[in-house]
Design a protein around this motif. Sequence first.
Motif, PDB file in Angstrom:
ATOM      1  N   UNK A  15       0.964  -1.268  -0.062  1.00  0.00           N
ATOM      2  CA  UNK A  15      -0.031   0.036   0.021  1.00  0.00           C
ATOM      3  C   UNK A  15       0.775   1.176  -0.015  1.00  0.00           C
ATOM      4  N   UNK A  16       2.080   1.240   0.026  1.00  0.00           N
ATOM      5  CA  UNK A  16       2.917   2.483   0.030  1.00  0.00           C
ATOM      6  C   UNK A  16       4.409   2.082  -0.874  1.00  0.00           C
ATOM      7  N   UNK A  17       4.704   3.290  -1.507  1.00  0.00           N
ATOM      8  CA  UNK A  17       5.967   3.200  -2.161  1.00  0.00           C
ATOM      9  C   UNK A  17       7.111   2.629  -0.966  1.00  0.00           C
ATOM     10  N   UNK A  18       7.136   3.185   0.176  1.00  0.00           N
ATOM     11  CA  UNK A  18       8.345   2.967   0.987  1.00  0.00           C
ATOM     12  C   UNK A  18       8.242   1.607   1.401  1.00  0.00           C
ATOM     13  N   UNK A  20       7.186  -0.936  -0.469  1.00  0.00           N
ATOM     14  CA  UNK A  20       7.358  -1.749  -1.743  1.00  0.00           C
ATOM     15  C   UNK A  20       9.104  -1.664  -2.099  1.00  0.00           C
ATOM     16  N   UNK A  21       9.884  -0.665  -1.620  1.00  0.00           N
ATOM     17  CA  UNK A  21      11.269  -0.459  -1.787  1.00  0.00           C
ATOM     18  C   UNK A  21      11.842  -1.214  -0.682  1.00  0.00           C
ATOM     19  N   UNK A  22      11.313  -1.386   0.530  1.00  0.00           N
ATOM     20  CA  UNK A  22      11.892  -1.946   1.492  1.00  0.00           C
ATOM     21  C   UNK A  22      11.946  -3.346   1.330  1.00  0.00           C
ATOM     22  N   UNK A  23      10.744  -3.978   0.821  1.00  0.00           N
ATOM     23  CA  UNK A  23      10.769  -5.555   0.250  1.00  0.00           C
ATOM     24  C   UNK A  23      11.615  -5.644  -0.926  1.00  0.00           C
ATOM     25  N   UNK A  24      11.623  -4.837  -1.714  1.00  0.00           N
ATOM     26  CA  UNK A  24      12.491  -4.958  -2.943  1.00  0.00           C
ATOM     27  C   UNK A  24      14.016  -4.976  -2.277  1.00  0.00           C
ATOM     28  N   UNK A  25      14.367  -4.085  -1.604  1.00  0.00           N
ATOM     29  CA  UNK A  25      15.858  -4.121  -0.947  1.00  0.00           C
ATOM     30  C   UNK A  25      16.302  -5.255  -0.249  1.00  0.00           C
ATOM     31  N   UNK A  26      15.525  -5.745   0.696  1.00  0.00           N
ATOM     32  CA  UNK A  26      15.541  -6.851   1.244  1.00  0.00           C
ATOM     33  C   UNK A  26      15.556  -8.133   0.484  1.00  0.00           C
ATOM     34  N   UNK A  27      14.788  -8.402  -0.558  1.00  0.00           N
ATOM     35  CA  UNK A  27      14.807  -9.427  -1.676  1.00  0.00           C
ATOM     36  C   UNK A  27      16.173  -9.311  -2.168  1.00  0.00           C
ATOM     37  N   UNK A  28      16.716  -8.224  -2.862  1.00  0.00           N
ATOM     38  CA  UNK A  28      18.121  -8.228  -3.434  1.00  0.00           C
ATOM     39  C   UNK A  28      18.913  -8.099  -2.528  1.00  0.00           C
ATOM     40  N   UNK A  29      18.924  -7.793  -1.537  1.00  0.00           N
ATOM     41  CA  UNK A  29      20.116  -8.160  -0.448  1.00  0.00           C
ATOM     42  C   UNK A  29      20.251  -9.691  -0.066  1.00  0.00           C
ATOM     43  N   UNK A  30      19.156 -10.073  -0.055  1.00  0.00           N
ATOM     44  CA  UNK A  30      19.199 -11.738   0.193  1.00  0.00           C
ATOM     45  C   UNK A  30      19.753 -12.308  -1.185  1.00  0.00           C
ATOM     46  N   UNK A  34      17.098 -10.707  -9.055  1.00  0.00           N
ATOM     47  CA  UNK A  34      18.136 -10.114  -9.712  1.00  0.00           C
ATOM     48  C   UNK A  34      17.692  -8.460 -10.169  1.00  0.00           C
ATOM     49  N   UNK A  35      16.190  -8.521 -10.191  1.00  0.00           N
ATOM     50  CA  UNK A  35      15.817  -7.386 -10.609  1.00  0.00           C
ATOM     51  C   UNK A  35      14.311  -7.181 -10.136  1.00  0.00           C
ATOM     52  N   UNK A  36      13.775  -5.801  -9.590  1.00  0.00           N
ATOM     53  CA  UNK A  36      12.555  -5.951  -8.973  1.00  0.00           C
ATOM     54  C   UNK A  36      11.998  -4.592  -9.509  1.00  0.00           C
ATOM     55  N   UNK A  37      10.803  -4.589 -10.473  1.00  0.00           N
ATOM     56  CA  UNK A  37      10.228  -3.294 -10.762  1.00  0.00           C
ATOM     57  C   UNK A  37       9.000  -2.998 -10.121  1.00  0.00           C
ATOM     58  N   UNK A  38       9.001  -1.828  -9.688  1.00  0.00           N
ATOM     59  CA  UNK A  38       7.884  -1.283  -8.823  1.00  0.00           C
ATOM     60  C   UNK A  38       7.000  -0.288  -9.455  1.00  0.00           C
ATOM     61  N   UNK A  39       5.990  -0.622  -9.608  1.00  0.00           N
ATOM     62  CA  UNK A  39       4.838   0.022 -10.419  1.00  0.00           C
ATOM     63  C   UNK A  39       3.573   0.598  -9.601  1.00  0.00           C
ATOM     64  N   UNK A  40       3.270   1.875  -9.667  1.00  0.00           N
ATOM     65  CA  UNK A  40       2.137   2.275  -9.019  1.00  0.00           C
ATOM     66  C   UNK A  40       0.698   1.780 -10.007  1.00  0.00           C
ATOM     67  N   UNK A  54      -8.001   0.920  -4.297  1.00  0.00           N
ATOM     68  CA  UNK A  54      -6.861   1.377  -3.586  1.00  0.00           C
ATOM     69  C   UNK A  54      -5.985   1.662  -4.429  1.00  0.00           C
ATOM     70  N   UNK A  55      -4.945   2.627  -4.257  1.00  0.00           N
ATOM     71  CA  UNK A  55      -3.713   2.821  -4.936  1.00  0.00           C
ATOM     72  C   UNK A  55      -2.854   1.785  -4.211  1.00  0.00           C
ATOM     73  N   UNK A  56      -1.913   0.935  -5.085  1.00  0.00           N
ATOM     74  CA  UNK A  56      -0.998   0.023  -4.818  1.00  0.00           C
ATOM     75  C   UNK A  56       0.127   0.185  -5.430  1.00  0.00           C
ATOM     76  N   UNK A  57       1.277  -0.529  -4.748  1.00  0.00           N
ATOM     77  CA  UNK A  57       2.619  -0.661  -5.655  1.00  0.00           C
ATOM     78  C   UNK A  57       2.851  -2.296  -6.008  1.00  0.00           C
TER      79      UNK A  57
END
Length: 120
Positions: A15-18, A20-30, A34-40, A54-57
């Motif tokens: 439900x938030x860009x923040x 989405x980015x937190x999840x993406x960084x955790x997945x990449x760090x782990x 290899x690549x995660x695209x985030x789209x509104x 709802x607006x989602x990411x």
Amino acid sequence: MKENNTYAIVITTTDSEAEAKRLAKALLDARLAACIQILQIESLYRWEGSIEEATEYRLEIKTRAELFEKIERLVRDLHSYEVPEIIMLSIEEGSTEYLNWLDGEVGSRSEEFDTDGNDT
């Protein structure tokens, strides 16, 4: 073209860009992706007997299919939704160069990663 069902795109929404980015960084760090695209996106869905809007990411997580369970566990542990969307779509074909790159970017640390983001 490289044909193989070894590769996948895992999709989840937040439900938030923040978040989405937190999840993406955790997945990449782990090294689970290899690549995660985030789209509104705009979502309409049924929830507890009502139609919601709802607006989602949406996160489109490029990975190997064999890592799905680890991705699902990490997403569940870090996600704010009671019932997060976590689905996997197989990549039937892709360019050899891209899929070789994907192979090189995922998996080398995932065996040693726990869902709190700590090395074990």
